[in-house]
Design an enzyme around this catalytic site. Structure first.
Site, mmCIF file in Angstrom:
data_model
loop_
_atom_site.group_PDB
_atom_site.id
_atom_site.type_symbol
_atom_site.label_atom_id
_atom_site.label_comp_id
_atom_site.label_asym_id
_atom_site.label_seq_id
_atom_site.Cartn_x
_atom_site.Cartn_y
_atom_site.Cartn_z
ATOM 1 N N GLU A 429 -28.407 9.018 -9.280
ATOM 2 C CA GLU A 429 -27.838 9.961 -10.247
ATOM 3 C C GLU A 429 -26.625 9.328 -10.941
ATOM 4 O O GLU A 429 -25.635 8.998 -10.288
ATOM 5 C CB GLU A 429 -27.414 11.225 -9.489
ATOM 6 C CG GLU A 429 -26.721 12.256 -10.343
ATOM 7 C CD GLU A 429 -26.160 13.410 -9.494
ATOM 8 O OE1 GLU A 429 -26.379 13.414 -8.266
ATOM 9 O OE2 GLU A 429 -25.501 14.276 -10.070
ATOM 10 N N ASP A 502 -25.842 12.818 -5.512
ATOM 11 C CA ASP A 502 -24.605 13.300 -4.902
ATOM 12 C C ASP A 502 -24.909 14.394 -3.890
ATOM 13 O O ASP A 502 -25.876 15.138 -4.045
ATOM 14 C CB ASP A 502 -23.686 13.894 -5.989
ATOM 15 C CG ASP A 502 -23.010 12.794 -6.790
ATOM 16 O OD1 ASP A 502 -22.945 11.659 -6.280
ATOM 17 O OD2 ASP A 502 -22.585 13.080 -7.927
ATOM 18 N N ASP A 504 -23.990 17.288 -3.501
ATOM 19 C CA ASP A 504 -23.519 18.600 -3.964
ATOM 20 C C ASP A 504 -24.686 19.360 -4.598
ATOM 21 O O ASP A 504 -25.811 18.870 -4.614
ATOM 22 C CB ASP A 504 -22.361 18.419 -4.972
ATOM 23 C CG ASP A 504 -22.788 17.559 -6.168
ATOM 24 O OD1 ASP A 504 -24.002 17.339 -6.343
ATOM 25 O OD2 ASP A 504 -21.908 17.102 -6.917
ATOM 26 N N ASP A 506 -25.444 20.030 -7.691
ATOM 27 C CA ASP A 506 -26.094 19.340 -8.807
ATOM 28 C C ASP A 506 -27.085 18.313 -8.292
ATOM 29 O O ASP A 506 -28.202 18.192 -8.798
ATOM 30 C CB ASP A 506 -25.041 18.618 -9.661
ATOM 31 C CG ASP A 506 -24.563 19.505 -10.792
ATOM 32 O OD1 ASP A 506 -25.089 20.642 -10.893
ATOM 33 O OD2 ASP A 506 -23.673 19.067 -11.552
#
Ligand code: 0R9
Length: 644
Positions: A429, A502, A504, A506
């Site tokens: 990403e 990541d 998280d 997202d």
């Protein structure tokens, strides 16, 4: 074991069953587990015959405590014990010691469950260390013992005070013949239950002595009830409420067809076929007739009512997609083919089934146009999807055929190795994380593809749109194996495809979008276990000159607790990573890239979750974002934990 000397009669018997012991595979398909269980089906089918001919109402199957022997009992007329008119030995003994053809022992040519009329009993006898037959008949109880097909006692009358009738066969399969003689209770239970679905009047009791469990199966609703069970089991949602049900005697041909049929949202076809209640796992002519009729009835209905959109090709796969159905054909003298004799081979069955079904199904659709239209809509949906996937796949193929390396996406930092089995592709990403990964990788066998733009939700887009999406088409080009129906695993350039996002929401979102894409358009990559999810740490913990990495808060707390339990005064330094981008290349290497140190999750769909996964993806990736998030969270933990 018996030590008696053989009489002339016994030798004749021995010769009679010798071929069975020499080549058991010819009679029961093999000597593994399926062959072992075949013995049970043979005996049970003889009891079912007696019941379906109206003489028995009850069958009991006992799996004995040792797990290696079985008793089957029915309350029918009892196998005849009088002297056989030509052989001059009891008919029971003839049945148990000679390989004979069906229907030989009586002249009413009625259809029997196996269509074999006691034929299998001698095969079971030949392949059993011990077999005991107990018959209640003519006011008495009779008993005879066998070992490996040879009678070790005469038929004896053990009581003459019973009013009941019936047959009971105990047998213990021969450990010299079978690889293992351990029966599988679940397998037996399932097969017995199916028999009661196929014969609505039949009651079967199954006793598992080892478990101390007794189950009774009785399904008055017959195959309609079986259909309900299948829909549930497959988790397949019907697209029309009432199943099509057909029960028809073809008296002229001495046959009977029973079938049930329904279209569902399932992406596959599920047909269970039987002949005289015996499963035909490999299908055969009756299944061909079933498919022929469905194809022509649906086509004709759609043609007549002008339901086919212009320029849309409807293939027979489109018509069959989502079908859940059962066919049980009763016929005289079925011929079976194949190693395990589970494929029907009589050519007449095809014409028979298709003739009956085609006519009835067309009439049903015309009488229930709302059902007809629901089925037509389902067929069109499937044809459109197939069409789009074909078109998109050939466009990708055109693009990727130019040349192997020349056509790779510009953003790909490829590895030097050209051996897919040792090559890995990290899909990363963002450009900055991509940069760290490029510096931290082992360029010999690790390739990096950074994603920058938005990943399309493949579930909500047509395949044309999917291929036009820059990020997804870069992935397809990098992998080199094509997409959709054109996918060719032999051209895949990496056998580990690792999603590195990541830690998280997202990141989880992108992971989900990519998994949805792989699931819909590159499914073999998931089925072959080539897709992985990397687990970059969220925290770095330094204490007493040592560094620890924690995947999440829970992991962090556990590590800190451990450090503190060892050294209460330890100075603990905690760092939280905001994203992969701010991780040093060396850190990324040590925690996430290095095969010696990293942890990967392999994405798998266990067989029992296949349908659930299909439904979940189409439900969640379609509309509801909050449900989608729940799905990601749940499945992130369900993924198989694997160190690679
Ligand atoms: C426990 C498993 N049950 C059986 O194997 C079984 C076979 C069987 C049977 C008859 C009745 N019950 C049975 N149970 C039977 C009886 C008569 C006629 N046909 C069938 C009769 O009373 O006239 N038989 C299966 C084959 C034969 N009997 C026969 F060939 F010996 F007749």
């Amino acid at each position: 074991m018996s030590t008696k000397t053989y009489t002339g009669k016994d030798i004749q018997v021995l010769e009679g069953l010798d071929p069975v012991r020499k080549r058991p595979g010819m009679y029961i398909g093999g000597t593994g587990k399926p062959g072992l269980h075949h013995l049970v089906w043979e005996i049970v089918d003889n009891a079912v015959d007696e019941a379906s001919n109206g003489h028995a109402t009850y069958i009991e199957v006992v799996l004995h405590r040792d797990g290696k022997s079985i008793t089957v009992t029915d309350n029918g007329r009892g196998i005849p014990v009088d002297l056989h008119p030509t052989k001059k030995i009891p008919t029971l003994q003839v049945i148990l010691t000679t390989l004979h053809a069906g229907g030989k022992f009586d002249n009413s040519n009625y259809i029997t469950s196996g269509g074999l009329h006691g034929v299998g009993a001698s095969v079971v006898n030949a392949l059993s260390e011990e077999l005991v037959a107990i018959i209640k008949r003519d006011g008495g109880t009779f008993e005879q013992h066998y070992a490996r097909g040879i009678p070790v006692s005469k038929l004896k009358k053990t009581s003459s005070t019973t009013r009941k009738t019936g047959t009971s066969i105990f047998f213990r399969p021969d450990s010299e013949i079978f690889e293992s003689t351990e029966f599988d209770a679940d397998r037996i239970r399932e097969a017995l239950e199916i028999k009661t679905y196929l014969n609505g009047a039949l009651r079967i009791v199954f006793k598992d002595e080892a478990k101390g469990e007794t189950l009774e199966f009785f399904h008055e609703g017959g195959i309609a009830e079986y259909q309900e069970y299948l829909l549930n089991d497959l988790n397949a949602r019907p697209v029309h409420e009432n199943a099509f049900l057909l029960k028809q005697d073809e008296i002229r041909l001495g046959s009977r067809v029973e079938l049930v049929l329904q279209w569902t949202e399932s992406p596959k076809e599920h047909i269970k076929s039987f002949v005289n209640g015996i499963p035909t796992v490999d299908g055969g002519t009756h299944e061909q007739g079933f498919r022929d009729a469905i194809r022509s009835a649906i086509r004709s209905y759609m043609d007549t009512h002008d339901l086919i959109p212009r320029k849309l090709d409807i293939g027979s796969d489109d018509i069959r997609e989502g079908i859940v159905g059962i066919i049980n054909l009763f016929m005289v003298d079925p011929q079976f083919q194949g190693q395990t004799k589970e494929k029907l081979n009589n050519p007449s069955a095809r014409a028979l089934v298709s003739g009956v079904l085609r006519l009835e199904l067309e009439q049903f659709l015309n009488r229930h146009p709302s059902t007809g239209d629901a089925i037509a809509t389902r067929v069109i949906q499937s044809a459109k999807a197939r069409h789009a996937s074909r078109a998109a796949a050939s466009s990708v193929r055109r693009k990727s055929n130019v040349s192997h390396r020349l056509n790779l996406p510009g953003k790909l930092a490829d590895c030097s190795s050209t051996d897919p089995t040792e090559s890995e592709l990290f899909i990363v990403e963002g450009d900055s994380a991509g940069g760290s990964a490029k510096q931290g990788r082992d360029r010999m066998y690790q390739a990096i593809l950074p994603l920058r733009g938005k990943v399309l939700n493949a579930e909500q887009a047509s395949l044309k749109k999917v291929v036009e999406n820059k990020e997804l088409s870069n992935i397809v080009l990098a992998l080199g194996c094509g997409i959709g129906e054109q996918l060719d695993l032999s051209r895949l350039r990496y056998h580990r495809i690792i999603l590195l996002m990541d830690a998280d929401t997202d990141g989880l979102h992108i992971t989900t979008l990519l998994l949805t894409f792989f699931y819909r358009y590159m499914r073999p990559l998931i089925d072959e276990g080539y897709i992985y999810i990397a687990q970059p740490p969220l925290f770095r913990i330094d204490a007493a000159k040592k560094t620890y990495w924690a995947l999440d808060e829970e992991d962090r707390d556990a590590i800190i607790a451990k450090i503190e339990s060892k050294n209460r005064k330890a100075k603990i330094d905690l760092q939280r990573f905001k994203g992969l981008g701010e991780m040093m290349p060396a850190t990324l290497k040590a925690t996430t890239l290095d095969p010696e140190k990293r942890r990967l999750l392999r994405v798998i769909i266990p067989d029992e979750f296949r349908l659930e996964t299909e439904n979940t993806i189409s439900d969640l990736m379609g509309k509801d974002p909050s449900a989608r998030f729940r799905f990601i969270m749940q499945h992130a933990y369900e993924a198989e934990d694997l160190d690679v």
